[in-house]
Design a protein around this motif. Structure first.
Motif, PDB file in Angstrom:
ATOM      1  N   HIS A   1      -8.187  70.859 137.997  1.00 37.94           N
ATOM      2  CA  HIS A   1      -8.909  70.163 138.881  1.00 37.94           C
ATOM      3  C   HIS A   1      -9.772  69.456 138.207  1.00 37.94           C
ATOM      4  O   HIS A   1      -9.743  69.431 136.957  1.00 37.94           O
ATOM      5  CB  HIS A   1      -9.770  71.215 139.733  1.00 37.94           C
ATOM      6  CG  HIS A   1     -10.817  71.969 138.965  1.00 37.94           C
ATOM      7  ND1 HIS A   1     -10.266  73.127 138.037  1.00 37.94           N
ATOM      8  CD2 HIS A   1     -11.997  71.786 139.065  1.00 37.94           C
ATOM      9  CE1 HIS A   1     -11.675  73.484 137.556  1.00 37.94           C
ATOM     10  NE2 HIS A   1     -12.650  72.634 137.878  1.00 37.94           N
ATOM     11  N   LEU A   2     -10.409  68.460 139.064  1.00 31.86           N
ATOM     12  CA  LEU A   2     -11.126  67.170 138.490  1.00 31.86           C
ATOM     13  C   LEU A   2     -12.445  67.809 138.070  1.00 31.86           C
ATOM     14  O   LEU A   2     -13.291  68.487 138.828  1.00 31.86           O
ATOM     15  CB  LEU A   2     -11.192  66.305 139.392  1.00 31.86           C
ATOM     16  CG  LEU A   2      -9.982  65.550 139.734  1.00 31.86           C
ATOM     17  CD1 LEU A   2     -10.297  64.579 141.118  1.00 31.86           C
ATOM     18  CD2 LEU A   2      -9.440  64.678 138.563  1.00 31.86           C
TER      19      LEU A   2
ATOM     20  N   PRO B   1     -11.967  66.508 131.203  1.00 30.42           N
ATOM     21  CA  PRO B   1     -11.574  65.393 132.070  1.00 30.42           C
ATOM     22  C   PRO B   1      -9.793  65.091 131.974  1.00 30.42           C
ATOM     23  O   PRO B   1      -9.293  65.231 131.124  1.00 30.42           O
ATOM     24  CB  PRO B   1     -12.083  64.254 131.406  1.00 30.42           C
ATOM     25  CG  PRO B   1     -12.711  64.718 130.138  1.00 30.42           C
ATOM     26  CD  PRO B   1     -12.803  66.292 130.365  1.00 30.42           C
ATOM     27  N   MET B   2      -9.283  64.983 133.265  1.00 26.20           N
ATOM     28  CA  MET B   2      -8.005  64.583 133.369  1.00 26.20           C
ATOM     29  C   MET B   2      -7.552  63.365 134.382  1.00 26.20           C
ATOM     30  O   MET B   2      -8.313  63.040 135.186  1.00 26.20           O
ATOM     31  CB  MET B   2      -7.040  65.939 133.731  1.00 26.20           C
ATOM     32  CG  MET B   2      -7.508  66.305 135.125  1.00 26.20           C
ATOM     33  SD  MET B   2      -6.602  67.830 135.603  1.00 26.20           S
ATOM     34  CE  MET B   2      -4.775  67.592 134.992  1.00 26.20           C
ATOM     35  N   THR B   3      -6.522  62.908 133.983  1.00 25.63           N
ATOM     36  CA  THR B   3      -6.011  61.642 134.952  1.00 25.63           C
ATOM     37  C   THR B   3      -4.867  62.281 135.782  1.00 25.63           C
ATOM     38  O   THR B   3      -4.129  62.940 135.277  1.00 25.63           O
ATOM     39  CB  THR B   3      -5.511  60.706 134.101  1.00 25.63           C
ATOM     40  OG1 THR B   3      -6.616  60.004 133.181  1.00 25.63           O
ATOM     41  CG2 THR B   3      -4.829  59.385 134.705  1.00 25.63           C
ATOM     42  N   LEU B   4      -5.452  62.153 137.230  1.00 25.35           N
ATOM     43  CA  LEU B   4      -4.424  62.634 138.147  1.00 25.35           C
ATOM     44  C   LEU B   4      -3.800  61.480 138.918  1.00 25.35           C
ATOM     45  O   LEU B   4      -4.735  60.542 139.510  1.00 25.35           O
ATOM     46  CB  LEU B   4      -5.185  63.383 139.150  1.00 25.35           C
ATOM     47  CG  LEU B   4      -5.167  65.077 138.818  1.00 25.35           C
ATOM     48  CD1 LEU B   4      -5.978  65.688 140.078  1.00 25.35           C
ATOM     49  CD2 LEU B   4      -3.698  65.667 138.779  1.00 25.35           C
ATOM     50  N   GLY B   5      -2.402  61.462 138.982  1.00 19.53           N
ATOM     51  CA  GLY B   5      -1.955  60.300 139.873  1.00 19.53           C
ATOM     52  C   GLY B   5      -1.625  58.991 138.704  1.00 19.53           C
ATOM     53  O   GLY B   5      -1.948  57.904 139.267  1.00 19.53           O
ATOM     54  N   ALA B   6      -1.364  59.193 137.860  1.00 22.03           N
ATOM     55  CA  ALA B   6      -0.915  58.107 136.813  1.00 22.03           C
ATOM     56  C   ALA B   6       0.316  57.575 137.347  1.00 22.03           C
ATOM     57  O   ALA B   6       1.210  58.186 137.888  1.00 22.03           O
ATOM     58  CB  ALA B   6      -0.928  58.471 135.344  1.00 22.03           C
TER      59      ALA B   6
END
Lengths: 182, 300, 393
Positions: C195-196, C201-206
Motif C-alpha cells: 500500500h501507499l 515509498p513505492m511507485t504504483l502504476g508505472a
C-alpha cells in the motif's frame, strides 16, 4: 403455491402491499416472494406487483401469468386493461371501490369483493393511504393471511401514530369484507 | 537553469524528460517542497512517462498513476482511506497532472474533488499543450498558438480560443487556496507548495512550464521565457485565499516587457511575424496582457 | 436468523458486515437501493467507513482504486451504462492488482435505452481481469459478497458479484444474514500486501514498455487461472461455517443421468430448476449445470460436467452481436479437441427484461431431447415485429 397479482398506480404503495403480504405469510411459517413489475414508472402510471406464497422454497422468477388472487387498488384501471387476464377460475378479486362491484364489468366466475379503501383511508387515517386497507381486506376475504402478522409488518414499517391509524383502518376493512364475497 | 535549481531527493534525476523541460523543474521543486510525508496521485502525461518507465522510478515518495482523467478521484480515494484508517495526520495528498489532464479530460473529476472538499493539493503543470501525445491543443493553449491540431493556414491563425481561466473555476468551487506560479521562479513554487500544504481543504497550484518541443524553443531559453511571460503580464502570478485575491507578483516598471519579446522567441507564434495580418493578432495579445496587469493589479 | 428482506437491502447489509473502510458509488437504476441502504447505514453509524458521493461512476471506480491502493478495504456498485463508464478504471484496478469488490446489478445496455435486466453489461467486461460471480438468488448474492472479499484479498484480484437487476435487487424474500461476529470470523480484517505509505515509498502504476508489459499481464492471467482453488476453499469454508454451499465455480442439478443439460447463470436458474422438476416428473432426462463464475472460466470442470450429455443448451441473457450467446461460445471452447462432444446450442433469452417463463425453458429442453443439432436461437421474440421491420428495410 399461491400467486397474487396487484394492480395500482405509481404512488399507491403497490410494491409495499406485496411486501406486507409476503412478510405476513413468512411470519406464518410459509415461504414467500414479492417483486414489482419493474418499471420506470412515475406517480400515476399503472404499476403491477406480484406475490408468491408456498410451503416450499420459491425458485420461480418469472412474472405471474395465472394468479390465484387479484388486488386492484384503482378501479379506473379496469378501463382499457385486461386485469383479469389469466386469472384462475374462482379467484378472489379485491377492488378499491365505493360503488357496487357489479358495475365494474368483471367477467363471471370470480369472487369479487369491493372495499371503499379511499373513503376509509380519508376517514380513519386522514390521508389517502390505501395499501394497508387493501391488504386488510384481502386478509379478510381470503383467509390466507394472519391479521396479527400483518399488523406487525405495518407497525415495523410505519411506527408511530400514523401507522396505528392505518392499523385501525386495516382492521375495519378486514371486518367489512367478512361474508361480502359476490 | 543555472539559478535557483532545487536539488531533490524525492524526485530523482535520471528520468527521461527532454533537456530544458520546465515541467521536470517544477515537479522536482514541488516534491522537494512537499517533503517525504506525502502521497502523490499523478495523471497520465509526460511527467508520469518520463519518471516511471518500468522497472525504474524517479519517485522516492509513495506515488500512484492510474489514468489520464482521474488523478483527482484517485487522490480523493487516498484521502478518504487515510482518514478511515486513522492515518490522515501523518501524510498529505497531492494530485497532479498536465494542462490537458486538468483543464480538459479531468475537469469533471476535479469538480467532484473540490465539491466534496477533500484535503488535497492539486498541482497543474501548465505546458499549454498536450506535450505527451505530440503537442496538440488543450484548453490552456493560449490564443493564436500553433499546435499540431491548431495549425495556421489560409483559414486559421492557430488556436482560435483564449486560455481557460482555471484558477477562477477552482476558486468558484470554493477551493481554499488558489495560486499560480512558474518554473521561471522555483522559489515561488516552493513557498506556495509549503503554504498550500499548511492549509486544510482543496487547494490548487497552476505552474507555467515551458515545453521545449511544444513551444518550439531552444532548450536553454525556457526559464527565461517563463519569466518574460510573467513580466509581460501574459502569465500573472497570484494567490487567492477563500476566493479573494491576496497577493500578486508585481512587475517592476523597469522589468516590464512587451509581449513581442515573449512571442518572437517561439515557433508556436512565428506565423504572427510572417504576414502583415499578424500585427493585429500581436496587438490583441498585448491588450490581453494589459488587461491582466489591470485585473490583477500587477503594477500598482 | 432468517427474515424477509429486499435483495438490495440484504446485499447492503452483507456489504456492511464485510466492514469496508471506503464505499463510493454513483446511483444508477437498478443498483440504487443498495447504495441508498449503505448511505443510511453510514448515517446511522452502523457502517464505519468513508462514504464518498462521486460525481460519476468513472470517479466512483477511481476513488475505490485510490482507497484500495492506500490499504483500505474498498467497495463500489454499479450497473449497465455506469459499468461501461467505469470500464477504463475497471481494467486499471485489475492490472494494478487491487482487491476491490463491486456489486453489479445486471441491466441491459443502450441503445435503445432500457433499465431492465439482462447480463450484457458485466458479460461485456469479462476480459477485464476481474473475477466474475453470478448469484442465483438473494441469499447467494449476500453470501457471495463475504466470499468475494476473501477471494479478492487472498489473490489480489478484484471481484464482481453480479446479481440480476430488479429480479433479485428488488425481490423481497427470506434471507439469512450472519451475525457481525460470524462474518468477522469468516472474513478477517484486510491486510494489504502492498500500500501507499511514506514509510515504504513505492511507485504504483508505472509505465511498462514492450519489454515488460506482456509479463505483467501474464502474471495476472496466471493468477486468475490459479484462482479456482481459492474460490473453492472460500465456498467450502463458508459451507462449514454457515451450512450453505452453492457450488464453487459450478453446481449441478439432476445432471448425473441427464441426456440434455441446460446451462445458465444467475436468477434464471431458479425458474430453470422448477422447469426441470416438471420435466423429470414427465420422465424426461434433463438436468442443469449452473455456472457461478465465468472468470476464471471453469473449462475442465465444464467439460467434465457436460461431456456425457447428448445435447447442451446454454440459455443466457446476453449476446455477442454477430455471433451467439457469449457463454455458449466459451463452453464450445471447453470441448476443443475432445473426442466426444455433445451438441451445444445457444439460446439467447430475456434481453432488456423480456420475461422468461418456465414453459419456454421446457420447450428448449424438449427441443434438444428430440434434436441435438448445434444451433443458435433467440427465444421469446415477437417475429411479427421483426418481419415488418425487415419488410420496411
Amino acid at each position: 403455491m399461491k400467486e397474487i397479482r396487484i394492480h395500482g398506480r405509481g404512488g399507491q404503495g403497490n410494491v409495499t402491499l406485496g411486501e406486507f403480504l409476503a412478510e405476513a405469510a413468512f411470519a406464518g411459517g410459509l415461504y414467500a416472494q414479492a417483486f414489482p413489475m419493474f418499471g420506470s414508472e412515475r406517480h400515476g402510471a399503472p404499476v403491477t406487483a406480484y406475490v408468491r406464497i408456498s410451503d416450499r422454497p420459491i425458485r420461480l422468477r418469472s412474472q405471474v401469468y395465472e394468479p390465484d388472487h387479484l388486488i386492484v387498488q384503482d378501479m379506473s384501471l379496469f378501463a382499457g386493461n385486461d386485469l383479469t387476464g389469466g386469472l384462475k377460475e374462482g379467484a378472489l378479486v379485491v377492488v378499491n371501490t365505493s360503488g357496487p362491484v357489479g358495475d365494474l364489468g368483471i367477467a363471471e366466475g370470480f369472487r369479487v369483493v369491493g372495499v371503499p379503501a379511499t373513503e376509509l383511508a380519508l376517514e380513519v387515517v386522514g390521508k389517502p393511504i390505501i395499501n394497508t386497507i387493501m391488504v386488510g381486506a384481502f386478509a379478510g376475504a381470503s383467509g390466507e393471511i394472519e391479521m396479527d402478522a400483518l399488523e406487525k409488518s405495518v407497525r415495523e414499517r410505519y411506527p408511530g401514530e400514523l401507522g396505528e391509524r392505518e392499523i385501525v383502518a386495516m382492521r375495519r376493512a378486514f371486518e367489512m369484507v367478512q361474508g361480502a364475497v359476490r | 537553469m543555472a539559478h535557483e535549481q532545487v536539488e531533490s531527493r524525492l524526485m530523482a534525476y535520471g528520468h527521461t524528460a527532454c533537456a530544458g523541460c520546465g515541467e521536470a523543474v517544477a515537479a522536482r521543486t514541488v516534491a522537494e517542497a512537499a517533503g517525504p510525508d506525502v502521497i502523490i496521485a499523478n495523471a497520465t502525461g509526460c511527467l508520469e512517462v518520463f519518471t516511471t518507465r518500468f522497472p525504474r522510478s524517479s519517485w522516492q515518495v509513495p506515488w500512484i498513476h492510474s489514468l489520464f482523467e482521474n488523478a483527482a478521484s484517485v487522490a480523493s480515494g487516498i484521502e478518504v482511506a487515510l482518514k478511515a484508517l486513522g492515518r490522515a495526520g501523518e501524510v498529505k495528498v497531492i494530485a497532479q497532472g498536465g494542462d490537458g489532464a486538468t483543464a480538459d479530460i479531468g475537469m469533471g473529476a476535479i469538480s467532484g474533488m473540490l465539491e466534496r472538499g477533500h484535503d488535497i493539493l492539486y498541482v497543474c503543470y501548465d505546458t499549454e499543450v498536450y506535450s505527451n501525445t505530440g503537442y496538440q491543443r488543450s484548453g490552456l493553449t493560449p490564443l493564436d498558438a500553433l499546435t499540431t491540431t491548431s495549425p495556421a493556414g489560409a483559414m486559421s491563425w492557430g488556436n482560435a480560443t483564449r486560455k481557460k481561466d482555471l484558477p477562477a473555476i477552482f476558486a468558484a468551487h470554493g477551493a481554499v487556496y488558489v495560486a499560480t506560479s512558474t518554473a521561471g521562479f522555483p522559489t515561488d513554487i516552493t513557498r506556495k507548495v509549503k503554504k498550500a500544504l499548511s492549509l486544510a481543504g482543496p487547494r490548487y497550484l497552476q505552474i507555467h512550464c515551458p515545453c521545449v518541443a511544444g513551444w518550439g524553443i531552444d532548450s536553454s531559453k525556457g526559464i527565461r521565457l517563463a519569466r518574460i511571460a510573467v513580466n509581460s503580464g501574459l502569465y500573472p502570478i497570484f494567490e487567492m485565499e477563500e476566493g479573494v485575491l491576496t497577493r500578486v507578483r508585481k512587475i517592476k516598471p523597469d522589468e516590464l516587457l512587451p509581449v513581442v519579446e515573449y512571442l518572437k522567441e517561439q515557433k508556436r507564434f512565428s506565423h504572427l511575424f510572417k504576414s502583415p495580418g499578424g500585427r493585429d493578432h500581436i496587438e490583441a495579445i498585448q491588450l490581453a496582457a494589459n488587461s491582466n496587469i489591470e485585473r490583477y493589479g500587477l503594477m500598482t | 436468523m432468517r427474515e424477509m428482506m429486499e435483495g438490495s437491502s440484504a446485499v447492503a447489509e452483507s456489504v456492511a458486515l464485510c466492514r469496508p473502510k471506503v464505499v463510493c458509488a454513483y446511483p444508477i437504476t437498478p443498483q440504487t437501493h443498495i447504495v441508498e441502504r449503505l448511505a443510511r447505514l453510514h448515517a446511522e453509524g452502523r457502517l464505519d467507513a468513508g462514504y464518498v458521493l462521486a460525481e460519476s461512476e468513472f470517479t466512483a471506480a477511481s476513488v475505490v482504486l485510490g482507497a484500495s491502493a492506500t490499504g483500505a478495504r474498498a467497495y463500489t456498485a454499479s450497473s449497465s451504462q455506469g459499468l461501461l463508464l467505469m470500464t477504463e478504471v475497471i481494467f486499471n484496478i485489475a492490472g494494478m492488482r487491487l482487491p476491490v469488490v463491486m456489486t453489479v446489478a445486471n441491466r441491459a445496455v443502450s441503445a435503445p435505452i432500457n433499465i431492465w435486466n439482462d447480463q450484457q453489461d458485466s458479460m461485456s467486461l469479462r476480459d477485464c481481469g476481474w473475477i466474475q460471480m453470478y448469484a442465483e438468488d438473494v441469499q447467494e448474492a449476500c453470501d457471495m459478497h463475504l466470499q468475494a472479499f476473501r477471494i479478492a484479498e487472498s489473490l489480489n484480484i478484484p471481484v464482481m458479484v453480479c446479481m440480476d437487476g430488479y429480479i433479485l435487487t428488488h425481490a423481497t424474500e427470506p434471507v439469512d444474514l450472519p451475525s457481525a461476529g460470524e462474518a468477522d470470523s469468516y472474513l478477517p480484517p484486510f491486510e494489504p500486501r502492498f500500500h501507499l505509505t511514506p514509510t515504504d515509498p513505492m511507485t504504483l502504476g508505472a509505465m511498462a514498455g514492450p519489454d515488460a508489459y506482456m509479463e505483467v499481464r501474464m502474471l495476472l492471467h496466471r493468477s486468475m487461472q490459479q484462482a479456482a482453488g481459492t474460490i473453492r476453499q472460500a465456498a467450502v469454508d463458508f459451507h462449514e461455517m454457515f451450512g450453505r454451499y452453492a457450488g464453487a465455480q459450478l453446481d449441478t442439478y439432476h445432471a448425473d443421468d441427464a441426456e440434455v443439460l441446460l446451462v445458465s447463470m444467475g436468477s434464471l436458474l431458479g425458474t430453470m430448476k422448477d422447469a426441470v422438476d416438471e420435466l423429470r416428473e414427465e420422465g424426461h432426462p434433463v438436468g442443469i449445470v449452473k455456472v457461478r463464475t465465468i472468470r476464471p472460466f471453469p473449462r475442465s470442470e465444464l467439460h467434465d460436467a457436460l461431456h456425457r450429455a447428448r445435447a447442451v443448451g446454454v440459455v443466457e441473457k446476453d449476446i455477442s452481436l454477430g455471433l451467439e450467446g457469449i457463454l455458449c461460445s466459451e463452453i464450445r471452447s471447453a470441448f476443443c479437441g475432445a473426442a466426444e462432444t455433445p451438441g451445444i446450442s445457444s439460446f439467447v433469452a430475456g434481453l432488456g427484461g423480456r420475461d422468461i417463463r418456465k414453459e419456454q425453458i421446457k420447450e428448449i429442453a424438449l427441443g434438444l431431447l428430440s434434436d441435438n443439432t448445434c444451433r443458435v436461437e433467440v427465444t421469446g421474440l415477437d417475429h411479427e415485429v421483426l418481419w415488418r421491420a425487415h419488410e420496411e428495410e
